[in-house]
Design a protein around this motif. Sequence first.
Motif, mmCIF file in Angstrom:
data_model
loop_
_atom_site.group_PDB
_atom_site.id
_atom_site.type_symbol
_atom_site.label_atom_id
_atom_site.label_comp_id
_atom_site.label_asym_id
_atom_site.label_seq_id
_atom_site.Cartn_x
_atom_site.Cartn_y
_atom_site.Cartn_z
ATOM 1 N N ALA A 196 6.927 3.635 8.730
ATOM 2 C CA ALA A 196 7.420 4.324 7.534
ATOM 3 C C ALA A 196 7.182 3.491 6.287
ATOM 4 N N ARG A 197 7.460 2.201 6.361
ATOM 5 C CA ARG A 197 7.282 1.329 5.209
ATOM 6 C C ARG A 197 5.813 1.192 4.841
ATOM 7 N N ALA A 198 4.925 1.204 5.835
ATOM 8 C CA ALA A 198 3.491 1.116 5.553
ATOM 9 C C ALA A 198 2.981 2.367 4.849
ATOM 10 N N ILE A 199 3.532 3.520 5.208
ATOM 11 C CA ILE A 199 3.093 4.775 4.590
ATOM 12 C C ILE A 199 3.334 4.754 3.080
ATOM 13 N N VAL A 200 4.469 4.173 2.646
ATOM 14 C CA VAL A 200 4.799 4.150 1.214
ATOM 15 C C VAL A 200 4.470 2.814 0.564
ATOM 16 N N GLY A 201 3.776 1.936 1.286
ATOM 17 C CA GLY A 201 3.304 0.705 0.675
ATOM 18 C C GLY A 201 4.269 -0.451 0.679
ATOM 19 N N LEU A 202 5.381 -0.362 1.400
ATOM 20 C CA LEU A 202 6.330 -1.475 1.468
ATOM 21 C C LEU A 202 5.965 -2.470 2.562
ATOM 22 N N ALA A 203 5.041 -2.104 3.411
ATOM 23 C CA ALA A 203 4.438 -3.015 4.378
ATOM 24 C C ALA A 203 2.931 -2.788 4.310
ATOM 25 N N ARG A 204 2.178 -3.848 4.472
ATOM 26 C CA ARG A 204 0.724 -3.743 4.316
ATOM 27 C C ARG A 204 0.077 -3.221 5.588
ATOM 28 N N ALA A 205 -0.657 -2.150 5.468
ATOM 29 C CA ALA A 205 -1.365 -1.581 6.618
ATOM 30 C C ALA A 205 -2.657 -2.349 6.860
ATOM 31 N N THR A 206 -2.928 -2.641 8.129
ATOM 32 C CA THR A 206 -4.179 -3.289 8.510
ATOM 33 C C THR A 206 -5.303 -2.271 8.606
ATOM 34 N N ALA A 207 -4.963 -1.068 9.025
ATOM 35 C CA ALA A 207 -5.945 0.007 9.152
ATOM 36 C C ALA A 207 -5.211 1.334 9.053
ATOM 37 N N GLY A 208 -5.987 2.399 8.800
ATOM 38 C CA GLY A 208 -5.407 3.737 8.749
ATOM 39 C C GLY A 208 -5.500 4.354 7.369
ATOM 40 N N HIS A 209 -5.278 5.657 7.336
ATOM 41 C CA HIS A 209 -5.239 6.382 6.071
ATOM 42 C C HIS A 209 -4.299 7.573 6.200
ATOM 43 N N VAL A 210 -4.079 8.229 5.075
ATOM 44 C CA VAL A 210 -3.122 9.329 5.002
ATOM 45 C C VAL A 210 -3.812 10.550 4.427
ATOM 46 N N ARG A 211 -3.466 11.714 4.964
ATOM 47 C CA ARG A 211 -3.872 12.985 4.344
ATOM 48 C C ARG A 211 -2.603 13.647 3.822
#
Length: 333
Positions: A51-66
């Motif tokens: 959840a935090r990665a989706i809104v930028g509060l944790a850094r995602a290593t890979a993935g994207h959002v539609r």
Amino acid sequence: MTSALEVQGLTVRFRTPGGWLTAVEDVSLVVPTGGTLGLVGESGCGKSTAARAIVGLARATAGHVRLHGKTLELDRQGIAAIRREVQLVFQNPYGSLNPRSTVQRMLSEAVATVADEADRYSPADLLDLVSLPRRFADCFPHQLSGGERQRVAIARALAVRPSVVIADEITSALDVSVQASILNLLIELQETIGLSYLLISHNLGVVSYLSDRITVMYLGRVLEEGPARQLLLAPSHPYTKALLEAAPTRLSRRESPLSLLDGELPDPRHPPAGCVFHTRCPIGPRKYPGRERCAEEAPTLQVPGRGGRDQRTRCHFPLEAPATTLSATRARS
């Protein structure tokens, strides 16, 4: 049903003194438009990190959002666009609100971030939306109960007029009666302003109350996902069945231990080879000779032998008998 939010291939890794920790690995989620995706699993399984990665509060290593059909990368520009449409409500209402600000000030500051004045709610409108008296505008957080604080947190999230709200364990710190009122508020808001929800909880009973679909996570991986009613009536993964048996019943409001499982969650820095669940699995190689495949080969997420085409499970030997411990009548289909 169309999707408001799709998360595809999300991976989050952290460097720790003991080595790299993969908190979320190749997780994909679909939040239906005007509906609810329930994300469930034990504490430490990676739900909140996702959840935090989706809104930028944790850094995602890979993935994207539609988001409403538009692909966004999880970089600075993409996160800025996501935050205009997706808001996160945190677990602890005692820690998520500024103790030095009144409700009026907190809501006013959130409203001011909306660029178009014509689209702005007033603080009074927001209090009305979450069914709080307008006199609460002059209160500080310490003057409110836990349920009232959580309503203020929800009101603040609604200030930017999001289309998707991520509710991260928002009932876990509340009494049972207050939990029900918060869940009913979420249903009312969904019906009146068309919100879509990603509802995160360790309690499958809570998630079943208003979910259209359910995704089950364990040790950073998705183990099962599908329509809520179908998954509750006939789980294909033994971990999902264990969560069902641990959910509170009408006779007992307390959660029972995960009685089907042995031991604790493995160290996420050193996950088991093969199926990450095999070390605790009640139908795995520890108890069933001939199933050594579970300890050697990681299963893929696929449609089980029985069940509908929309249900997928990550298990070499999916369950055949449906579970009936938790009534699925509450889940919306």
